[in-house]
Design an enzyme around this catalytic site. Structure first.
Site, PDB file in Angstrom:
ATOM      1  N   GLU A 236      35.324 -13.528 -31.454  1.00  9.54           N
ATOM      2  CA  GLU A 236      36.173 -12.783 -32.250  1.00  9.54           C
ATOM      3  C   GLU A 236      36.297 -13.544 -33.717  1.00  9.54           C
ATOM      4  O   GLU A 236      36.425 -14.891 -33.730  1.00  9.54           O
ATOM      5  CB  GLU A 236      37.702 -12.572 -31.682  1.00  9.54           C
ATOM      6  CG  GLU A 236      37.684 -11.657 -30.524  1.00  9.54           C
ATOM      7  CD  GLU A 236      39.193 -11.616 -29.968  1.00  9.54           C
ATOM      8  OE1 GLU A 236      40.095 -12.216 -30.698  1.00  9.54           O
ATOM      9  OE2 GLU A 236      39.214 -11.564 -28.664  1.00  9.54           O
TER      10      GLU A 236
HETATM   11  C1  GCO Z   1      42.662 -12.029 -29.581  1.00  6.31           C
HETATM   12  C2  GCO Z   1      43.277 -10.906 -29.261  1.00  6.31           C
HETATM   13  C3  GCO Z   1      42.832  -9.475 -30.021  1.00  6.31           C
HETATM   14  C4  GCO Z   1      43.721  -9.429 -31.292  1.00  6.31           C
HETATM   15  C5  GCO Z   1      43.027 -10.172 -32.409  1.00  6.31           C
HETATM   16  C6  GCO Z   1      43.725 -10.041 -33.793  1.00  6.31           C
HETATM   17  O1  GCO Z   1      41.681 -12.124 -28.461  1.00  6.31           O
HETATM   18  O2  GCO Z   1      43.305 -12.672 -30.036  1.00  6.31           O
HETATM   19  O3  GCO Z   1      42.583 -10.783 -28.034  1.00  6.31           O
HETATM   20  O4  GCO Z   1      43.088  -8.726 -29.173  1.00  6.31           O
HETATM   21  O5  GCO Z   1      43.724  -8.226 -31.532  1.00  6.31           O
HETATM   22  O6  GCO Z   1      43.154 -11.424 -31.929  1.00  6.31           O
HETATM   23  O7  GCO Z   1      45.170 -10.500 -33.494  1.00  6.31           O
END
Ligand code: GCO
Length: 462
Positions: free
Chosen positions: A364
């Site tokens: 992410e």
């Molecule tokens: C994470 C969260 C996400 C959020 C993203 C934005 O893994 O932190 O899983 O679900 O939506 O981080 O804040």
């Protein structure tokens, strides 16, 4: 087959509760988040609105998700990371398997694969079946076995469609931020150190459960890769004081090193053992637990990176410091913190040096900005801050790769605007805009930026 010449995977990430909707469709059971949003109305105090994931962005609907997959193809994605809804597969948390839920995920994976996109599956991204929550959830050591059974059901259901799994997403954020905030909202109080101390027990159960599932997958002949996704945040002392430096070290132990050490060293940092042992006598780590972790190292580390965090000593705050709400950084600020791509490169290089250079996927990375960060112009959504954020973080990550970090892929958070937990729909992270009334998708400028980067491939940095 990866399109990038060196097998680097370009992707995007999501989570079931944030996108699926269909909360009562196809035999799905209730999850803790269904209850927290619909009954406890936990989004109200934070976002000022009653909001739920009941519909979200309707990704459970096949007509909708086929349209979404077409957008993924247009973007040039190699992989799509999503999570399974445990209560869709096992409505009661354990026991009875919901055949409609199984068929849904099988077909979704088949549709992705037919489009040339590899499914990457997160087993747990925070939505626990309510039946298990009511039994004590992750505080109960039986949760290790509940998770093992569910993981087996998922693996057997998906078979050879999926060759990359993530056991857990972001232990620290779910257990130390979301759950305590929700408890505080429900009880009408503040988050206390005692509450956080108790969460340490749950985090321990996650780490044991993760290692146990890794062992189970390998014993069952699973040939792919299995890892965890951690929220990693360089901890920067807010001032030059010795107190802030010590606090930043402590925060680093709790927020970053706790899980990293568990994954790659089969132990917890001394500070963690001391602090959590003191806070809650029920925090017990059996020697066999560490042995299990040591014997079952993950195949990769998933790095979720948004921003570094500034730490300020404060004797009255839990663990003696404040974080997240302090920010002396002159860099522009996104929702999750200051925009500091250099901190991503430093973080990746630190993992290379301190943890034996494990394979890494950035699972992410992305940005939510304020209400004025994007404007509609002649049917296009223009979001220059997010476009710049994504481009600079990818450049920083590829710089780290050039410097020897074993970086295998990058997944943007997120492809679509979606349900941002306690913030409801008020925070947008998508590179595709979603009109939550009509479900209309509109690619943003950042979508075009990312598309161009993918088309150029990793060769763009040396
Ligand atoms: C994470 C969260 C996400 C959020 C993203 C934005 O893994 O932190 O899983 O679900 O939506 O981080 O804040």
């Amino acid at each position: 087959m990866a399109k990038d010449e060196r097998g680097f995977l370009w992707g995007a990430a999501s989570a079931a509760y944030q996108v699926e909707g269909g909360w009562q469709a196809g035999g799905k059971g209730l999850s803790n988040w269904d209850v927290w949003t619909n009954i406890d109305r936990v989004t109200e105090p934070v976002s000022g609105k009653f909001e739920t994931g009941n519909v979200a962005i309707n990704a459970y609907d096949r007509t909708q998700y086929l349209e979404d997959i077409a957008l993924m193809q247009r973007l040039g994605l190699d992989c799509y990371r999503f999570s399974l809804s445990w209560s869709r597969l096992l409505p009661d948390g354990a026991g009875r398997i919901n055949a409609t839920g199984v068929a849904h995920y099988q077909r979704f994976c088949d549709d992705l694969i037919a489009a040339g996109i590899e499914p990457i599956v997160t087993l747990f991204h925070w939505d626990l079946p309510q039946a298990l929550q009511a039994e004590g959830g992750w505080h109960d050591r039986r949760s290790v076995d509940w998770f093992r059974d569910y993981a087996r059901v998922a693996r057997e259901a998906l078979g050879d469609r999926v060759s990359k799994y993530i056991t857990f997403n972001e232990p620290f954020i779910d257990l130390f931020l979301m759950e305590p905030m929700i408890a505080a909202i429900k009880e009408g109080g503040a988050v206390t150190e005692a509450m956080l101390g108790r969460q340490g027990i749950a985090l321990h159960h996650w780490m044991v459960a993760s290692a146990a599932v890794i062992a189970d997958f390998r014993a069952a002949g699973f040939q792919g890769e299995i890892g965890l996704a951690l929220p990693l945040m360089p901890m920067l002392p807010e001032s030059g004081s010795a107190e802030d430096a010590a606090s930043a070290g402590r925060a680093d132990a709790i927020i970053n090193r706790w899980c990293l050490d568990a994954m790659f060293k089969g132990r917890y940092p001394d500070e963690v053992m001391e602090i959590f042992g003191r806070l809650d006598p029920a925090f017990r780590v059996e020697p066999a637990d560490f042995a299990l972790m040591a014997a079952n190292r993950p195949d990769f580390l998933g790095v979720n990176f948004y921003a570094p965090s500034y730490i300020r000593s404060d004797a009255a705050a839990p663990f003696g410091y404040r974080w997240f709400d302090t920010n002396p950084d002159p860099a522009p600020r996104a929702f999750n913190g200051p925009v500091r791509p250099d901190a991503l490169r430093t973080l990746l290089e630190r993992i290379r040096d301190d943890y034996g250079n494990p394979p890494i996927y950035i699972t992410e990375n992305g940005a939510g900005f304020g209400p004025n960060d994007e404007v509609m112009e002649r049917g296009q959504v223009v979001d220059p801050l997010r476009a710049d954020y994504v481009a600079r973080h990818i450049a920083a990550a590829l710089e780290a790769k050039k410097n020897g970090v074993d970086l295998r892929g990058y997944m943007v958070w997120s492809l679509f605007d979606n349900f941002e937990w306690l913030f409801g729909y008020a925070r947008r992270f998508g590179i595709v805009h979603v009109d939550f009334e009509t479900q209309k998708r509109t690619p943003k400028l950042s979508f075009e930026t990312y598309r161009a980067i993918i088309a150029r491939g990793v060769a763009q940095v040396g």
